[in-house]
Design an enzyme around this catalytic site. Structure first.
Site, PDB file in Angstrom:
ATOM      1  CG  ASP A  88     -31.969   8.875 -51.935  1.00  0.00           C
ATOM      2  OD1 ASP A  88     -32.392   7.731 -51.703  1.00  0.00           O
ATOM      3  OD2 ASP A  88     -32.715   9.848 -52.110  1.00  0.00           O
ATOM      4  CG  HIS A 142     -33.184  16.090 -46.343  1.00  0.00           C
ATOM      5  ND1 HIS A 142     -34.323  16.623 -45.787  1.00  0.00           N
ATOM      6  CD2 HIS A 142     -33.531  14.894 -46.865  1.00  0.00           C
ATOM      7  CE1 HIS A 142     -35.307  15.772 -45.967  1.00  0.00           C
ATOM      8  NE2 HIS A 142     -34.865  14.708 -46.611  1.00  0.00           N
TER       9      HIS A 142
HETATM   10  N1  CMC Z   1     -24.351  19.598 -53.512  1.00  0.00           N
HETATM   11  C1  CMC Z   1     -23.765  20.812 -53.525  1.00  0.00           C
HETATM   12  N2  CMC Z   1     -24.388  21.919 -53.104  1.00  0.00           N
HETATM   13  C2  CMC Z   1     -25.637  21.788 -52.657  1.00  0.00           C
HETATM   14  C3  CMC Z   1     -26.302  20.560 -52.603  1.00  0.00           C
HETATM   15  C4  CMC Z   1     -25.601  19.435 -53.046  1.00  0.00           C
HETATM   16  N3  CMC Z   1     -26.163  18.230 -53.031  1.00  0.00           N
HETATM   17  N4  CMC Z   1     -27.538  20.729 -52.092  1.00  0.00           N
HETATM   18  C5  CMC Z   1     -27.671  22.037 -51.840  1.00  0.00           C
HETATM   19  N5  CMC Z   1     -26.517  22.678 -52.194  1.00  0.00           N
HETATM   20  C6  CMC Z   1     -26.236  24.097 -52.048  1.00  0.00           C
HETATM   21  C7  CMC Z   1     -26.964  24.927 -53.081  1.00  0.00           C
HETATM   22  O1  CMC Z   1     -26.217  25.043 -54.267  1.00  0.00           O
HETATM   23  C8  CMC Z   1     -27.135  26.216 -52.344  1.00  0.00           C
HETATM   24  O2  CMC Z   1     -25.904  26.889 -52.352  1.00  0.00           O
HETATM   25  P1  CMC Z   1     -25.832  28.503 -52.472  1.00  0.00           P
HETATM   26  O3  CMC Z   1     -26.576  29.004 -51.249  1.00  0.00           O
HETATM   27  O4  CMC Z   1     -24.377  28.802 -52.477  1.00  0.00           O
HETATM   28  O5  CMC Z   1     -26.543  28.834 -53.760  1.00  0.00           O
HETATM   29  C9  CMC Z   1     -27.388  25.777 -50.897  1.00  0.00           C
HETATM   30  O6  CMC Z   1     -26.764  24.512 -50.782  1.00  0.00           O
HETATM   31  C10 CMC Z   1     -28.859  25.645 -50.551  1.00  0.00           C
HETATM   32  O7  CMC Z   1     -29.477  24.873 -51.579  1.00  0.00           O
HETATM   33  P2  CMC Z   1     -31.034  24.778 -51.798  1.00  0.00           P
HETATM   34  O8  CMC Z   1     -31.279  24.251 -53.164  1.00  0.00           O
HETATM   35  O9  CMC Z   1     -31.701  26.048 -51.405  1.00  0.00           O
HETATM   36  O10 CMC Z   1     -31.447  23.723 -50.712  1.00  0.00           O
HETATM   37  P3  CMC Z   1     -32.756  22.887 -50.705  1.00  0.00           P
HETATM   38  O11 CMC Z   1     -33.211  22.805 -49.304  1.00  0.00           O
HETATM   39  O12 CMC Z   1     -33.749  23.361 -51.703  1.00  0.00           O
HETATM   40  O13 CMC Z   1     -32.163  21.501 -51.216  1.00  0.00           O
HETATM   41  C11 CMC Z   1     -32.129  19.331 -51.952  1.00  0.00           C
HETATM   42  C12 CMC Z   1     -32.530  20.258 -50.825  1.00  0.00           C
HETATM   43  C13 CMC Z   1     -32.318  17.894 -51.470  1.00  0.00           C
HETATM   44  C14 CMC Z   1     -33.007  19.579 -53.176  1.00  0.00           C
HETATM   45  C15 CMC Z   1     -30.639  19.576 -52.338  1.00  0.00           C
HETATM   46  O14 CMC Z   1     -29.811  19.434 -51.202  1.00  0.00           O
HETATM   47  C16 CMC Z   1     -30.142  18.681 -53.468  1.00  0.00           C
HETATM   48  O15 CMC Z   1     -30.365  19.013 -54.634  1.00  0.00           O
HETATM   49  N6  CMC Z   1     -29.473  17.537 -53.118  1.00  0.00           N
HETATM   50  C17 CMC Z   1     -29.054  16.602 -54.133  1.00  0.00           C
HETATM   51  C18 CMC Z   1     -30.210  15.672 -54.490  1.00  0.00           C
HETATM   52  C19 CMC Z   1     -30.509  14.711 -53.368  1.00  0.00           C
HETATM   53  O16 CMC Z   1     -29.631  14.072 -52.801  1.00  0.00           O
HETATM   54  N7  CMC Z   1     -31.809  14.531 -53.072  1.00  0.00           N
HETATM   55  C20 CMC Z   1     -32.287  13.563 -52.105  1.00  0.00           C
HETATM   56  C21 CMC Z   1     -33.025  14.190 -50.985  1.00  0.00           C
HETATM   57  S1  CMC Z   1     -33.288  13.050 -49.635  1.00  0.00           S
HETATM   58  C22 CMC Z   1     -34.283  11.805 -50.251  1.00  0.00           C
HETATM   59  C23 CMC Z   1     -35.676  12.217 -50.471  1.00  0.00           C
HETATM   60  O17 CMC Z   1     -36.364  12.609 -49.510  1.00  0.00           O
HETATM   61  O18 CMC Z   1     -36.154  12.113 -51.586  1.00  0.00           O
END
Ligand code: CMC
Length: 378
Positions: free
Chosen positions: A313, A257
């Site tokens: 989720d 998140h």
């Molecule tokens: N599984 C594996 N690795 C992950 C995940 C995940 N679900 N989420 C983030 N990472 C890793 C990412 O690969 C990165 O690694 P590295 O630094 O080695 O490259 C690191 O964590 C930071 O990722 P980020 O993309 O910069 O983090 P973010 O703050 O942009 O991501 C997110 C937030 C929700 C987009 C992401 O965690 C994600 O894609 N999660 C899966 C989709 C999900 O469950 N979304 C629902 C969000 S909650 C409900 C809502 O509010 O809609």
């Protein structure tokens, strides 16, 4: 020498507005709506009262609530013309597209004489009745008149199943609606407020919200998590699946998140609901739950050190499935709930509106490029 411009990708860490609607305590893993702990609201309130709270920034008295419920129930009804729109928008698209199309096509009902607050209450009342009928039409059934006396959650279950809802279905769905109602300014709410800031109307802001929520990184994550559990298929396959998924740098859906770097407080509540759902529904739901439990444990071992924990989720697929909601409509149920968050934000924003217009840092070719006629280009 000039300092390079700093671009805040994803607006990470940037405050874009003041709001009294929710407080996310990221240190202690708590979420509050207008100061009320969401866990207490789930235990003691209902979606309609939470909608009142978000729209009016206070809990209602008995008479305020009964007046609000009266309005909401009137709005939950769908006249023949509205049902005709539902049939039309349900023809080709999925739940989210149909919901958005409904709000586009009925925009004229929400402007002009109607105040923004009335328009907001209308949208909150209509959404579940519209979605329930979209689901019916898209699976080949006729539309059904909503039953507003069942409340927003009960009515949605009734429209989907054509049967009087079971108490557990209403309770689960009502709790899910409360938990999804508001969450600060995620992409969909921000999008919605951006549209509102141009002084476009309540319905068009809702359309932006729906379309922005649709993506798998936001509201679409529950369906993606469901598909992921199906792909794993069996609890015994969790560890090997996870190893491969992480080695392919796939994201674990329902994990991570932007705001929470600890366990999402909503996910804690939904996890307990998923356990109950698995007991009540058994079979497929139980299998999904067992896969989710094992995946949570295995994924936490790898991802918790990076601040990645389950979000809500991860656990909602089991609850939605026990309620009878097909997976391709999970996100649309989220939208039905979040509409109140979007409209509450825009009503708040309009009290001191300012057009949202950020800046971009130009990184293209040097300016003053010479225009060459097309015949002379190679
Ligand atoms: N599984 C594996 N690795 C992950 C995940 C995940 N679900 N989420 C983030 N990472 C890793 C990412 O690969 C990165 O690694 P590295 O630094 O080695 O490259 C690191 O964590 C930071 O990722 P980020 O993309 O910069 O983090 P973010 O703050 O942009 O991501 C997110 C937030 C929700 C987009 C992401 O965690 C994600 O894609 N999660 C899966 C989709 C999900 O469950 N979304 C629902 C969000 S909650 C409900 C809502 O509010 O809609």
């Amino acid at each position: 020498m000039e300092t390079p411009l700093k671009v805040y990708k994803g607006l990470e860490g940037i405050y874009v507005l003041d709001s009294s609607l929710s407080f996310i305590d990221t240190e202690n893993g708590k979420l509050y709506y207008v100061g009320y702990d969401v866990e207490e609201l789930v235990a003691r309130s209902n979606y309609e009262e939470v909608a009142y709270l978000l729209l009016n920034h206070k809990l209602p008295t008995m008479s305020e609530f009964s007046a609000f419920l009266g309005k909401l129930r009137d709005e939950m009804r769908l006249g023949e013309e509205e049902l005709e729109v539902v049939r039309f928008v349900s023809k080709r698209s999925g739940g989210m597209d149909a919901l958005a199309a409904y709000f586009i096509m009925t925009q004229k009902d929400a402007v002009g004489e109607v105040s923004p607050m009335d328009s907001a209450v209308r949208a909150v009342g209509k959404a579940g009745s519209v979605l329930g009928n979209v689901i019916r039409v898209q699976r080949g059934d006729d539309t059904l008149n909503p039953d507003p006396s069942l409340g927003i959650a009960g009515n949605l279950v009734y429209l989907i199943t054509s049967e009087k809802p079971q108490p557990y279905q209403v309770e689960f769905l009502d709790d899910i609606l409360i938990l999804h109602a508001e969450h600060g300014v995620p992409a969909s709410t921000f999008g919605s407020v951006v549209t509102a800031s141009t002084l476009s109307n309540v319905y068009s802001s809702i359309v932006t919200g729906i379309m922005t929520l649709k993506g798998p990184l936001h509201g679409g994550a529950a369906e993606a998590a469901y598909q992921q559990f199906l792909e794993i298929g069996d609890p015994d396959r969790v560890e090997s699946w996870l190893e491969r998924a992480l080695s392919e740098r796939r994201r674990i859906m329902g994990f991570g998140h932007r705001v929470y770097k600890i366990y999402d407080p909503r996910a804690k509540v939904v996890k307990a609901m998923a356990a109950k759902a698995s007991e009540i529904a058994g079979g497929h739901v139980k299998n999904l739950y067992e896969i989710a439990l094992r995946l949570e444990e295995a994924a936490l071992a790898k991802l918790a050190p990076k601040g990645l924990f389950p979000n809500l989720d991860f656990w909602t697929p089991m609850v939605y499935t026990a309620v009878g909601i097909p997976p391709n409509y999970f996100t649309a149920v989220f939208a039905v709930s979040r509409i109140v968050g979007w409209v509450a934000h825009l009503l708040e924003y309009w009290k001191d509106n300012r057009l949202i217009r950020p800046l971009h840092n130009y990184v293209g070719p040097p300016v003053g490029q010479k225009y060459v006629p097309i015949e002379a280009r190679h």
